[in-house]
Design a protein around this motif. Structure first.
Motif, PDB file in Angstrom:
ATOM      1  N   ASN A  36      30.771 -29.251  -7.667  1.00 24.73           N
ATOM      2  CA  ASN A  36      30.417 -30.656  -7.917  1.00 24.73           C
ATOM      3  C   ASN A  36      29.208 -30.774  -8.840  1.00 24.73           C
ATOM      4  O   ASN A  36      29.146 -31.649  -9.708  1.00 24.73           O
ATOM      5  CB  ASN A  36      30.150 -31.383  -6.603  1.00 24.73           C
ATOM      6  N   ALA A  37      28.232 -29.889  -8.658  1.00 27.70           N
ATOM      7  CA  ALA A  37      27.039 -29.910  -9.513  1.00 27.70           C
ATOM      8  C   ALA A  37      27.398 -29.538 -10.949  1.00 27.70           C
ATOM      9  O   ALA A  37      26.909 -30.157 -11.899  1.00 27.70           O
ATOM     10  CB  ALA A  37      25.979 -28.958  -8.971  1.00 27.70           C
ATOM     11  N   PHE A  38      28.265 -28.530 -11.102  1.00 28.71           N
ATOM     12  CA  PHE A  38      28.672 -28.128 -12.451  1.00 28.71           C
ATOM     13  C   PHE A  38      29.406 -29.268 -13.152  1.00 28.71           C
ATOM     14  O   PHE A  38      29.233 -29.501 -14.350  1.00 28.71           O
ATOM     15  CB  PHE A  38      29.571 -26.892 -12.392  1.00 28.71           C
ATOM     16  N   LYS A  39      30.229 -29.976 -12.398  1.00 26.56           N
ATOM     17  CA  LYS A  39      30.933 -31.130 -12.976  1.00 26.56           C
ATOM     18  C   LYS A  39      29.948 -32.214 -13.406  1.00 26.56           C
ATOM     19  O   LYS A  39      30.093 -32.824 -14.471  1.00 26.56           O
ATOM     20  CB  LYS A  39      31.930 -31.704 -11.959  1.00 26.56           C
ATOM     21  N   GLU A  40      28.943 -32.458 -12.568  1.00 25.99           N
ATOM     22  CA  GLU A  40      27.950 -33.490 -12.876  1.00 25.99           C
ATOM     23  C   GLU A  40      27.130 -33.107 -14.105  1.00 25.99           C
ATOM     24  O   GLU A  40      26.870 -33.943 -14.979  1.00 25.99           O
ATOM     25  CB  GLU A  40      27.028 -33.697 -11.670  1.00 25.99           C
ATOM     26  N   ILE A  41      26.728 -31.849 -14.186  1.00 29.51           N
ATOM     27  CA  ILE A  41      25.976 -31.371 -15.350  1.00 29.51           C
ATOM     28  C   ILE A  41      26.810 -31.528 -16.617  1.00 29.51           C
ATOM     29  O   ILE A  41      26.326 -31.983 -17.656  1.00 29.51           O
ATOM     30  CB  ILE A  41      25.538 -29.902 -15.150  1.00 29.51           C
TER      31      ILE A  41
END
Length: 291
Positions: free
Chosen positions: A91-96
């Motif tokens: 989820n963090a990678f997607k947000e970044i």
């Protein structure tokens, strides 16, 4: 490299029992333990950090006896087999990636930000801080480290997080990872700020010269490079035909009017020594605004 333990099942050579994550867009199967691409890839190069934004949380289907237990039930099932740590990373990678897309940042910065996030996440360094705040701060740091810095306001504009919270996470991450960022200079922002303000090259060159001289002469000690750049733009534009107000410049630079004013007040008495010699004044120095 893929390693086959039977004629049907693809698995990671280092973690043969780890469930695989299927990236259906790239056609890859990825080890959930180390992020290695182990299936036939038709996409880009291998990504050691779970593949970034294209990942789904779907576990690859079993293709052999090893995929089922003695009761015939699939060993690896969707979502329930994906642990919360992996989900948080994905989820963090997607947000970044989404934030980077909004301000057209290159893949190298996304990869660096992903790596920073994983270090913080694995080290459990910022307990109590939201993953979105950490992701935003990691993107800010990555921009600085890659030599294309963005302001906190610019990151904030594409994030769900306040400028203050991003700033807090930024400081905590630097401390936790014992890393550093390149010092920001006034020149890092001039081109972008002046372009966004619709100012011609002659004003940009003058503002760059003014800011550099102000720093060299130690006229603005302790003032941030962004505030000095903003004040230099204000001074150069006010001396030209293309005048911009402190508010207009502050909105673009992400600093308050009073911040620009404070730096400008320090620079104003030295204005004659700050402008380039060949600058053509539309408004003489003696008629520039006094604060």
């Amino acid at each position: 490299m893929a390693s086959r333990y039977d004629t049907n099942k693809v698995c990671c050579s280092s973690h043969p029992d780890a469930p695989l994550i299927e990236d259906y867009r790239a056609g890859d199967q990825i080890c959930s333990e180390c992020g290695l691409v182990v299936g036939d890839s038709v996409g880009g190069p291998e990504n050691p950090l779970l593949g970034g934004s294209d990942l789904t949380t779907i576990i690859g289907p079993g293709r052999g006896d090893a995929s089922f237990d003695s009761f015939g039930v699939a060993r690896y099932q969707n979502r329930r087999t994906m642990n919360s740590s992996d989900r948080a990373l994905i989820n963090a990678f997607k947000e970044i990636n989404a934030m980077a897309d909004r301000i057209n940042l290159p893949r190298t910065i996304v990869d660096r930000a992903n790596n920073l996030f994983k270090q913080v996440h694995d080290g459990r360094n910022l307990k109590g801080r939201s993953n979105d705040a950490i992701a935003s701060a990691c993107l800010y740091i990555a921009c600085r480290q890659e030599g294309v810095p963005r302001t906190f306001k610019e990151i904030c504009a594409v994030s769900k997080i306040s400028k203050r919270e991003i700033g807090r996470c930024f400081k905590l991450i630097l401390k936790a990872l014992e890393t550093s960022v390149e010092l920001i200079t006034t020149g890092d922002f001039m081109s972008r700020f002046c372009s966004n303000l619709g100012l011609p090259n002659v004003v940009q060159r003058a503002a760059t010269h003014i800011a550099r001289k102000a720093v060299e002469l130690d006229i603005v000690p302790g003032r941030s490079p962004i505030s000095v750049a903003a004040a230099a733009i204000y001074m150069a534009s006010q001396a030209s035909e293309d005048k911009r107000s402190q508010k207009e410049i502050g909105d673009i630079a992400g600093v308050a009017d009073v911040t620009i004013r404070q730096s400008y007040k320090l620079m104003y008495p030295h204005a004659a020594n700050l402008f380039p010699q060949d600058f053509k004044f539309a408004t003489p120095i003696e008629n520039l605004p006094q604060m």
